[in-house]
Design an enzyme around this catalytic site. Structure first.
Site, PDB file in Angstrom:
ATOM      1  N   ASN A   1     -32.046 -14.079 -93.060  1.00 38.87           N
ATOM      2  CA  ASN A   1     -31.387 -14.024 -92.400  1.00 38.87           C
ATOM      3  C   ASN A   1     -32.536 -15.135 -91.423  1.00 38.87           C
ATOM      4  OD1 ASN A   1     -30.731 -15.366 -89.253  1.00 38.87           O
ATOM      5  ND2 ASN A   1     -30.187 -13.591 -87.878  1.00 38.87           N
TER       6      ASN A   1
ATOM      7  N   LYS B   1     -35.681 -13.922 -91.273  1.00 34.50           N
ATOM      8  CA  LYS B   1     -35.493 -11.712 -91.923  1.00 34.50           C
ATOM      9  C   LYS B   1     -34.820 -11.397 -92.264  1.00 34.50           C
ATOM     10  CE  LYS B   1     -35.131 -11.687 -86.096  1.00 34.50           C
ATOM     11  NZ  LYS B   1     -33.982 -11.914 -85.225  1.00 34.50           N
TER      12      LYS B   1
ATOM     13  N   ARG C   1     -26.603 -15.055 -93.005  1.00 35.04           N
ATOM     14  CA  ARG C   1     -26.210 -15.207 -92.057  1.00 35.04           C
ATOM     15  C   ARG C   1     -26.657 -16.753 -91.667  1.00 35.04           C
ATOM     16  NH1 ARG C   1     -29.108 -16.135 -86.065  1.00 35.04           N
ATOM     17  NH2 ARG C   1     -26.473 -16.000 -85.044  1.00 35.04           N
TER      18      ARG C   1
ATOM     19  N   HIS D   1     -22.153 -16.573 -82.686  1.00 39.41           N
ATOM     20  CA  HIS D   1     -21.946 -14.886 -82.564  1.00 39.41           C
ATOM     21  C   HIS D   1     -21.099 -14.415 -83.002  1.00 39.41           C
ATOM     22  CE1 HIS D   1     -25.345 -16.128 -78.568  1.00 39.41           C
ATOM     23  NE2 HIS D   1     -25.764 -15.598 -79.698  1.00 39.41           N
TER      24      HIS D   1
ATOM     25  N   HIS E   1     -21.419 -10.392 -76.021  1.00 34.28           N
ATOM     26  CA  HIS E   1     -22.477 -10.423 -77.123  1.00 34.28           C
ATOM     27  C   HIS E   1     -23.892 -10.713 -76.316  1.00 34.28           C
ATOM     28  CE1 HIS E   1     -25.365 -10.461 -80.394  1.00 34.28           C
ATOM     29  NE2 HIS E   1     -25.902 -11.499 -79.803  1.00 34.28           N
TER      30      HIS E   1
ATOM     31  N   GLY F   1     -29.608 -15.375 -76.637  1.00 37.26           N
ATOM     32  CA  GLY F   1     -28.998 -16.319 -76.345  1.00 37.26           C
ATOM     33  C   GLY F   1     -27.521 -15.331 -75.974  1.00 37.26           C
TER      34      GLY F   1
ATOM     35  N   ARG G   1     -31.395 -20.971 -71.696  1.00 39.66           N
ATOM     36  CA  ARG G   1     -30.348 -22.379 -71.732  1.00 39.66           C
ATOM     37  C   ARG G   1     -29.868 -22.417 -70.689  1.00 39.66           C
ATOM     38  NH1 ARG G   1     -28.104 -20.777 -77.428  1.00 39.66           N
ATOM     39  NH2 ARG G   1     -30.302 -19.897 -77.871  1.00 39.66           N
TER      40      ARG G   1
ATOM     41  N   ASP H   1     -36.646 -13.530 -70.182  1.00 39.83           N
ATOM     42  CA  ASP H   1     -36.606 -11.645 -70.956  1.00 39.83           C
ATOM     43  C   ASP H   1     -36.352 -11.335 -69.733  1.00 39.83           C
ATOM     44  OD1 ASP H   1     -38.162 -10.272 -73.407  1.00 39.83           O
ATOM     45  OD2 ASP H   1     -37.655  -9.411 -71.578  1.00 39.83           O
TER      46      ASP H   1
ATOM     47  N   ARG I   1     -35.930  -8.048 -69.143  1.00 43.08           N
ATOM     48  CA  ARG I   1     -37.190  -6.680 -69.281  1.00 43.08           C
ATOM     49  C   ARG I   1     -37.739  -7.800 -67.348  1.00 43.08           C
ATOM     50  NH1 ARG I   1     -37.993  -5.399 -74.753  1.00 43.08           N
ATOM     51  NH2 ARG I   1     -38.289  -7.975 -74.338  1.00 43.08           N
TER      52      ARG I   1
ATOM     53  N   ILE J   1     -29.533  -7.897 -73.551  1.00 44.04           N
ATOM     54  CA  ILE J   1     -29.746  -7.249 -72.367  1.00 44.04           C
ATOM     55  C   ILE J   1     -27.975  -6.492 -71.949  1.00 44.04           C
ATOM     56  CG2 ILE J   1     -28.282  -8.504 -70.489  1.00 44.04           C
ATOM     57  CD1 ILE J   1     -29.954 -10.944 -71.137  1.00 44.04           C
TER      58      ILE J   1
ATOM     59  N   GLU K   1     -26.973  -3.891 -74.089  1.00 40.09           N
ATOM     60  CA  GLU K   1     -27.369  -2.857 -75.140  1.00 40.09           C
ATOM     61  C   GLU K   1     -28.487  -2.178 -74.096  1.00 40.09           C
ATOM     62  OE1 GLU K   1     -28.302  -3.087 -79.091  1.00 40.09           O
ATOM     63  OE2 GLU K   1     -26.025  -4.299 -79.116  1.00 40.09           O
ATOM     64  N   ASN K   2     -28.935  -2.553 -73.462  1.00 46.13           N
ATOM     65  CA  ASN K   2     -29.966  -2.189 -72.148  1.00 46.13           C
ATOM     66  C   ASN K   2     -30.659  -2.318 -71.176  1.00 46.13           C
ATOM     67  OD1 ASN K   2     -32.239  -0.869 -75.184  1.00 46.13           O
ATOM     68  ND2 ASN K   2     -31.998  -3.309 -75.513  1.00 46.13           N
TER      69      ASN K   2
ATOM     70  N   GLU L   1     -24.950  -6.982 -86.867  1.00 46.15           N
ATOM     71  CA  GLU L   1     -24.329  -7.931 -87.777  1.00 46.15           C
ATOM     72  C   GLU L   1     -24.901  -8.402 -89.792  1.00 46.15           C
ATOM     73  OE1 GLU L   1     -27.125  -9.494 -84.322  1.00 46.15           O
ATOM     74  OE2 GLU L   1     -25.378 -12.061 -84.567  1.00 46.15           O
TER      75      GLU L   1
HETATM   76  P1  ADP Z   1     -31.239 -12.525 -79.637  1.00 42.43           P
HETATM   77  O1  ADP Z   1     -30.179 -12.982 -79.434  1.00 42.43           O
HETATM   78  O2  ADP Z   1     -33.024 -12.854 -80.082  1.00 42.43           O
HETATM   79  O3  ADP Z   1     -31.433 -11.493 -80.779  1.00 42.43           O
HETATM   80  P2  ADP Z   1     -31.667  -9.862 -78.690  1.00 42.43           P
HETATM   81  O4  ADP Z   1     -30.615  -9.250 -78.207  1.00 42.43           O
HETATM   82  O5  ADP Z   1     -33.210  -8.681 -78.816  1.00 42.43           O
HETATM   83  O6  ADP Z   1     -31.730 -11.135 -78.763  1.00 42.43           O
HETATM   84  O7  ADP Z   1     -32.327  -9.626 -76.929  1.00 42.43           O
HETATM   85  C1  ADP Z   1     -33.108  -9.624 -76.341  1.00 42.43           C
HETATM   86  C2  ADP Z   1     -32.628  -9.732 -74.415  1.00 42.43           C
HETATM   87  O8  ADP Z   1     -32.375  -8.268 -74.196  1.00 42.43           O
HETATM   88  C3  ADP Z   1     -33.961 -10.274 -74.063  1.00 42.43           C
HETATM   89  O9  ADP Z   1     -33.415 -10.675 -72.597  1.00 42.43           O
HETATM   90  C4  ADP Z   1     -34.733  -8.689 -73.488  1.00 42.43           C
HETATM   91  O10 ADP Z   1     -35.468  -8.948 -72.448  1.00 42.43           O
HETATM   92  C5  ADP Z   1     -33.766  -8.096 -73.096  1.00 42.43           C
HETATM   93  N1  ADP Z   1     -33.838  -6.473 -73.153  1.00 42.43           N
HETATM   94  C6  ADP Z   1     -33.983  -6.091 -74.230  1.00 42.43           C
HETATM   95  N2  ADP Z   1     -34.365  -4.721 -74.016  1.00 42.43           N
HETATM   96  C7  ADP Z   1     -34.153  -4.249 -72.088  1.00 42.43           C
HETATM   97  C8  ADP Z   1     -34.124  -3.551 -71.440  1.00 42.43           C
HETATM   98  N3  ADP Z   1     -34.441  -2.569 -71.811  1.00 42.43           N
HETATM   99  N4  ADP Z   1     -33.577  -3.693 -69.920  1.00 42.43           N
HETATM  100  C9  ADP Z   1     -33.171  -4.955 -70.198  1.00 42.43           C
HETATM  101  N5  ADP Z   1     -33.551  -6.406 -70.939  1.00 42.43           N
HETATM  102  C10 ADP Z   1     -33.689  -5.528 -72.152  1.00 42.43           C
END
Ligand code: ADP
Length: 404
Positions: free
Chosen positions: A12, A19, A93, A182, A210, A214, A243, A285, A287, A334, A336-337, A391
């Site tokens: 990728n 990557k 990719r 995506h 997703h 992005g 964005r 971000d 977080r 986002i 997932e977390n 992916e």
């Molecule tokens: P990319 O599009 O670069 O592949 P990712 O799928 O890795 O991005 O997602 C990155 C986003 O996920 C960031 O906004 C990051 O803050 C958020 N994220 C990751 N872990 C957490 C968490 N524990 N709580 C909230 N947001 C999170």
């Protein structure tokens, strides 16, 4: 007995990174993963790890994509020649395949030329993909190279979803339309969502979210995309890290007329200085934004609420192409977390669509290492799932289809 079953290499390439991963296409087990970063800069470096082993890294001395892949062959895979010999295919990719590609495709010179043709729609990504393909074909000359397009999954959208209401010739001559992004992730999580519903994919209506740096949301009926939030480029739709997402085009005219910005400057502002970063004033971000929200910070609250409000409105609008909805799936960093992002979104959908979810389960659904699965309660009219996307696995499996 061979130590490894046949494996696939997945590549990728971004504008300054590559990557890579070597994985088992059957179960997705990752034998090697790594990234070459800051390519073409003095600080260019490559880091990798075998399985769950220690992370290792080395300088690339200002090297480019080709140097990173050369290093992969000569210095990393050479540490495990059995793994190297197990690689039977390479999947790449590709962000943008225009309206040319609807399926994973074996690379040849014509495919490379077509990827180059659609560079105007992905000016940062497609040139990097081409560098990666050319370097990988040199580094791994004996195996098939297969391109998997992020746009391919969205090619099933009907014209009423992908056409813009602008003069016909811009579509026919310039191919200006909605392409989406995506797609590999939306495809994977809709298929996994169908498994969780316990229904054949053909009988499912799923809204896939997703949500990473992005972010996009899609309406998927019977495994086919009917609509998606990204447009001509990945600037449209949801509010993202930096964005804007959907915005009145008049904002562009205003910034150009009143502030004498050039279109190029507005593009930079909309792509790199907007979104969650602009609203929160803290970060792109999620977080720290969630932390600020927990502490009652006004701008972080605005950023998170706006993100959820926009997402909920898109989800609601996808009841139109789908008719009824079996499940909503959250994925990406986002999705997932961030239980907060899911909570705020689901709270908005509760009353209009009868969505019920378990607050405690939602808080526990954090990343693939912890809980993933159903967040909704039995009373909910729509199932809600958190499903980690994968992916790489889709790309690896697509690449294996071309092994004789
Ligand atoms: P990319 O599009 O670069 O592949 P990712 O799928 O890795 O991005 O997602 C990155 C986003 O996920 C960031 O906004 C990051 O803050 C958020 N994220 C990751 N872990 C957490 C968490 N524990 N709580 C909230 N947001 C999170």
């Amino acid at each position: 007995m061979a130590k490894y079953e046949p494996t696939a290499l997945v590549i990728n390439c971004g504008s300054s990174s590559v990557k890579f991963a070597v994985l088992d296409p059957k179960d997705g087990h990752v034998f090697l993963s790594g990234i070459g970063e800051a390519l073409n800069l003095p600080e260019a470096e490559i880091s990798w790890k075998f399985g769950d082993g220690q992370k290792q890294k080395a300088s690339l001395d200002g090297g480019d994509h080709a140097k990173a892949l050369d290093f992969l062959v000569k210095n990393i895979l050479s540490q495990d020649t059995e793994l190297e010999e197990s690689i039977v295919s390479c999947g790449h990719r590709i962000v943008q395949g225009g309206d040319i590609y609807t399926e994973p495709t074996l690379v040849d010179d014509e495919v490379e030329a077509n990827i180059a043709k659609v560079i105007p729609f992905a000016p940062l990504h497609n040139p990097a993909h081409l560098l990666g393909i050319r370097a990988a074909r040199k580094s791994f000359p004996k195996i098939p190279h297969v391109v998997v397009f992020d746009t391919a999954f969205h090619m099933t959208m009907p014209p009423k979803a992908y056409r813009y209401a602008i003069p016909e010739e811009y579509f026919t001559d310039l191919h200006l339309r909605k392409y989406g992004a995506h797609g590999t992730s939306h495809m994977y999580i809709s298929q996994e969502g169908a498994k969780m519903l316990g229904k054949p994919l053909e009988q499912t209506n799923i809204i896939t979210c997703h949500l990473g740096n992005g972010a996009s949301v899609s309406a998927v009926k019977g495994g086919k995309c009917l609509d998606t939030s990204m447009g001509l480029t990945p600037l449209d739709g949801l509010i993202m890290g930096t964005r804007t997402g959907s915005i009145d085009a008049s904002v562009v005219f205003f910034l150009c007329d009143r502030l004498k910005k050039t279109p190029e400057e507005v593009k930079e502002i909309f792509n790199k200085k907007s979104g969650l970063l602009a609203l929160s004033g803290v970060s792109s971000d999620m977080r720290p934004i969630c932390e600020g929200y927990e502490k009652g910070d006004e701008r972080c609250t605005l950023a998170l609420e706006s993100f959820a409000y926009r997402l909920a409105k898109f989800i609601a609008s996808y009841y139109i192409p789908l008719g009824h909805v079996d499940a909503i799936v959250f994925a990406g960093g986002i999705g997932e977390n961030s239980w907060e992002a899911r909570k705020l979104t689901l709270d908005l959908l509760k009353e209009p669509f009868g969505i019920e979810y378990d607050e405690e389960v939602n808080k526990k659904a954090l990343g693939r290492l912890n809980f993933c699965g159903e967040i909704s309660t039995p009373a909910s009219k729509v199932k809600v799932f958190m499903i980690p996307t994968n992916e790489e696995l889709v790309i690896a499996r697509s690449a294996m289809k071309f092994v004789k």
